[in-house]
Structure formats: structure tokens, C-alpha cells
Design an enzyme around this catalytic site. Structure first.
Site, PDB file in Angstrom:
ATOM      1  N   GLU A 174      39.793  43.624  48.542  1.00 32.16           N
ATOM      2  CA  GLU A 174      38.537  44.379  48.093  1.00 32.16           C
ATOM      3  C   GLU A 174      37.994  44.451  49.351  1.00 32.16           C
ATOM      4  O   GLU A 174      37.194  45.826  49.106  1.00 32.16           O
ATOM      5  CB  GLU A 174      38.245  43.715  46.860  1.00 32.16           C
ATOM      6  CG  GLU A 174      37.495  44.620  46.232  1.00 32.16           C
ATOM      7  CD  GLU A 174      36.109  44.448  45.032  1.00 32.16           C
ATOM      8  OE1 GLU A 174      36.562  42.920  44.145  1.00 32.16           O
ATOM      9  OE2 GLU A 174      35.481  44.771  44.850  1.00 32.16           O
ATOM     10  N   HIS A 178      42.813  45.543  43.442  1.00 33.45           N
ATOM     11  CA  HIS A 178      41.995  45.772  44.575  1.00 33.45           C
ATOM     12  C   HIS A 178      41.713  46.842  45.386  1.00 33.45           C
ATOM     13  O   HIS A 178      40.107  46.302  45.701  1.00 33.45           O
ATOM     14  CB  HIS A 178      42.560  44.165  45.243  1.00 33.45           C
ATOM     15  CG  HIS A 178      43.142  42.632  44.633  1.00 33.45           C
ATOM     16  ND1 HIS A 178      44.627  43.028  44.771  1.00 33.45           N
ATOM     17  CD2 HIS A 178      42.666  41.754  43.752  1.00 33.45           C
ATOM     18  CE1 HIS A 178      44.612  41.786  44.404  1.00 33.45           C
ATOM     19  NE2 HIS A 178      43.245  41.444  43.422  1.00 33.45           N
ATOM     20  N   ASN A 231      37.944  35.728  42.108  1.00 32.65           N
ATOM     21  CA  ASN A 231      37.002  35.283  40.608  1.00 32.65           C
ATOM     22  C   ASN A 231      37.419  33.927  40.697  1.00 32.65           C
ATOM     23  O   ASN A 231      36.197  33.390  39.274  1.00 32.65           O
ATOM     24  CB  ASN A 231      37.136  35.680  39.503  1.00 32.65           C
ATOM     25  CG  ASN A 231      38.166  36.489  39.378  1.00 32.65           C
ATOM     26  OD1 ASN A 231      38.200  35.427  38.241  1.00 32.65           O
ATOM     27  ND2 ASN A 231      39.168  37.480  39.691  1.00 32.65           N
TER      28      ASN A 231
HETATM   29  O1  0K2 Z   1      39.223  37.487  41.961  1.00 30.64           O
HETATM   30  P1  0K2 Z   1      39.955  38.860  43.136  1.00 30.64           P
HETATM   31  O2  0K2 Z   1      39.494  39.841  43.446  1.00 30.64           O
HETATM   32  O3  0K2 Z   1      40.948  37.475  44.404  1.00 30.64           O
HETATM   33  O4  0K2 Z   1      41.000  39.427  42.282  1.00 30.64           O
HETATM   34  P2  0K2 Z   1      42.573  38.380  41.476  1.00 30.64           P
HETATM   35  O5  0K2 Z   1      41.953  36.994  41.103  1.00 30.64           O
HETATM   36  O6  0K2 Z   1      44.114  39.279  41.171  1.00 30.64           O
HETATM   37  O7  0K2 Z   1      42.229  39.278  39.619  1.00 30.64           O
HETATM   38  C1  0K2 Z   1      41.687  40.846  39.420  1.00 30.64           C
HETATM   39  C2  0K2 Z   1      40.805  41.340  39.975  1.00 30.64           C
HETATM   40  C3  0K2 Z   1      40.704  42.240  41.231  1.00 30.64           C
HETATM   41  C4  0K2 Z   1      40.268  43.390  41.919  1.00 30.64           C
HETATM   42  O8  0K2 Z   1      38.860  42.747  41.164  1.00 30.64           O
END
Ligand code: 0K2
Ligand code: SF4
Length: 329
Positions: free
Chosen positions: A147, A95, A246
Site C-alpha cells: 500500500e 492494497h 492490520n
Molecule cells: O493489512 P494489510 O494492508 O497488509 O492488508 P491485508 O491483510 O490484505 O488486509 C486487507 C487490507 C487491504 C488494504 O487496506
């Protein structure tokens, strides 16, 4: 986008009284993206190169199954650098991190490996460039997400303003001559973000942004593919964690198609009563959810129902990211 149906036409599944028929629409693309593949491989290679334990700052990706698997191989997960001893390597999660984190690692002479997704790093560099040009940045993202903390931490305090909604845009106060630019988190809702960017352009017509939006290919493809399965489904299951931005967006996209949708971490979370009256079930997985968990869900559902699987393909993905050189030399 028109999805292609990867299956011969059939008469539909033939169920029995004990195991009624169920059509299962599986979205593609789903699950791991190139940034997640790379981040997990970075931890595995760091373990091979430096031995156990390797520390990881924050969940490498937001998935308990992945984290537990790496723990079993010798990774130790922490939230902050002060939990990392001086003599062990540390990996930064996919992230991204604020600039203060590598700075602190360097001050302590820690060996660190940055697993920030290259598409997140790209946004970090855009932020630096916009500040160099003297612009104030409006950042579209979800407050408190790692992030967002990482990207906002690329610039000095006060140089970037966070907005989460169209309503937030209405509260912004900038003089007519303030140079403005915008950036976004990579894992946002494509549709909501378009509305927010339009609201920004309406209020501040001189605002400049990236040529292509910062929402990454994996996020937009997974939202496109859930749009293919949701309208024809009675229920959509999204495999992912509650802290996975996501994945949560995929649930919302399915719900906006007018279909009931639920987030599940694993097969054991599924209540068989959810399937009462469901003739067609949609299934997808967030970018941090491994395919093993998709198969586990299909196997669990197959214990209760006579399943006929169809895969709906909304896009092809071929993205692969290079590993950091320190792990390949
Ligand atoms: O969707 P998120 O940013 O919360 O992260 P994750 O579920 O760990 O998916 C990987 C995306 C990481 C960065 O964009
Ligand atoms: Fe990178 Fe997108 Fe995957 Fe995040 S979701 S790790 S930005 S490819």
C-alpha cells in the site's frame, strides 16, 4: 467504547479433568472488511466473465487460504505485470498500485480490473490534490508495504517523504515556509499514528492533513474490539498472516494491554501447550482472514477444552463498496 456482551450471564463453563473449562472472548468486529469482500468478489466475477485463467498482481489480500481458494478457481498470482501474458485479464490487489502499473497495462493494452479498496484510492486522490496545491507530503506508513509503494507511486519521486516513527519525524528537515501536508497508510496503529501526527504538528505547526485520519473504519474498529477482549484474557490469538499489516497491529494492540498475544494463520499453528494455565482466551481476526478460519480455531480449541463462547461487540459495521462497473454490466 463500551462493548456489549452478547450472552446471558452464566456460572462459567464446567470442565472435566480431560477437557478443562475455557472462557473464549471473541472480538467483534473481526475478519473481512468491505474492501476485502469487494476485492475477492472482483476476482470471482472476473473469472466468471473472462474465464480461466485470470491473473492477479500480488496476493489479492494477505491471506494464504483466500489465495489458495482463488487459485483453485483459476486465478494465477504474480508479483509484476511482466508475468502476465498479453491476452489475459489482470486484477490489481486491494492494497493499490503505483500509477506506473495501470500505465504499463494500458501501454500493453492489457484488460485490467482494479480491486484497490476505495478507501485506499481516496488516499491516492488526496495525494494528487495535495501535490496540485504545491504541498510536500509526509506519508506515515511502513516501508516496503504494497500500500505504501502504491500510494507513494501516485506522485513524482521526491514529492513525498515516508516516516514510520516519532523518531523519524525528529530527523525531518524542512524550511519554515515549505508547504507541508500529511497522509497515512490505512492499516496503521491508531495510537502510534496519533503520536506521529502530534509530533509532526509540534515540529511543523503549519502542516495540513485530511479532515478525518486515513486509517480506515475497519482497522480502527478491529483495534477497538481487541482492546475490549485483551484486558480480561490470559492470551489473545489473532488470526492473520505475518505480511498482513492490520493483523500484526492487532497483536501489538493486545500486547500493549499487557496480555500475551500471538498471530496464527490457521488452527494447525496452535500449540496446545500455549493454553496451559489459560482460563480466558481472546480471539480475533485481521481484515483479510475469513470467518471459516475463526470457526476452525474454535473447533480445534474445543477438542482440548470445554469452551464457553462470549462475543464482545465494540462497533457495528454496515459498509459495502460497489463493484467496478466493467464487472456488473
Ligand atoms: O493489512 P494489510 O494492508 O497488509 O492488508 P491485508 O491483510 O490484505 O488486509 C486487507 C487490507 C487491504 C488494504 O487496506
Ligand atoms: Fe479497505 Fe480498510 Fe479493508 Fe484496507 S482494511 S481493504 S482500507 S476497508
Amino acid at each position: 467504547m463500551n462493548a456489549s456482551l452478547q450472552m446471558q450471564k452464566s456460572e462459567g463453563p464446567v470442565g472435566t479433568a480431560e477437557k478443562p473449562a475455557l472462557v473464549l472472548l471473541i472480538a467483534a468486529p473481526r475478519g473481512f472488511c468491505a474492501g476485502v469482500d469487494r476485492a475477492i468478489e472482483i476476482v470471482e466475477r472476473a473469472l466468471e466473465k473472462y474465464g480461466k485463467p485470470v491473473y492477479v498482481r500480488h496476493e489479492i489480500v494477505h491471506n494464504r487460504y483466500v489465495v489458495e481458494g482463488l487459485k483453485a478457481k483459476g486465478a494465477i498470482f504474480v508479483e509484476e505485470l511482466d508475468e502476465v501474458p498479453d491476452n489475459r485479464p489482470v486484477v490489481f490487489s486491494a492494497h493499490g498500485v503505483p500509477k506506473s502499473v495501470p500505465a504499463e497495462a494500458e501501454r500493453r493494452e492489457l484488460l485490467y480490473v482494479d480491486a484497490t479498496c476505495p478507501l485506499v484510492s481516496k488516499v491516492h486522490r488526496q495525494a494528487e490534490r495535495q501535490i496540485e496545491k504545491g504541498q510536500h507530503i509526509i506519508f506515515v506508513g511502513h516501508a516496503g508495504h504494497p500500500e505504501v509503494i502504491g500510494t507513494m507511486g501516485q506522485v513524482e519521486e521526491g514529492q513525498m517523504t515516508l516516516v514510520e516513527t516519532v523518531e523519524d519525524v525528529a530527523t525531518l528537515q524542512f524550511e519554515q515556509d515549505t508547504p507541508l501536508s500529511f497522509l497515512t497508510q490505512t492499516t496503521l496503529s491508531v495510537d502510534d499514528t496519533a503520536d506521529i501526527i502530534n509530533a509532526l504538528k509540534d515540529r511543523f505547526p503549519w502542516i495540513v492533513g485530511p479532515k478525518a485520519e486515513d486509517i480506515c473504519y475497519a482497522t480502527s474498529n478491529r483495534q477497538a474490539s481487541v482492546k475490549e477482549i485483551a484486558p480480561g484474557s490470559d492470551l489473545v490469538l489473532v488470526i492473520g498472516a505475518p505480511n498482513s499489516s492490520n493483523s500484526v497491529r492487532l497483536v501489538e494492540v493486545a500486547q500493549r494491554c499487557g496480555t500475551e498475544a500471538r498471530l496464527v494463520q490457521r488452527a494447525e499453528d496452535i500449540d496446545p501447550a500455549w493454553l496451559d494455565g489459560v482460563g480466558t482466551l481472546g480471539l480475533t481476526a485481521g481484515a483479510s482472514a475469513p470467518e471459516t478460519l475463526v470457526r476452525e480455531v474454535v473447533d480445534k480449541i474445543s477438542e482440548w477444552r470445554t469452551v464457553e463462547e462470549h462475543t464482545l461487540v465494540a462497533a457495528e459495521e454496515k459498509m459495502v463498496f460497489k463493484l467496478p462497473r466493467q464487472l456488473t454490466e
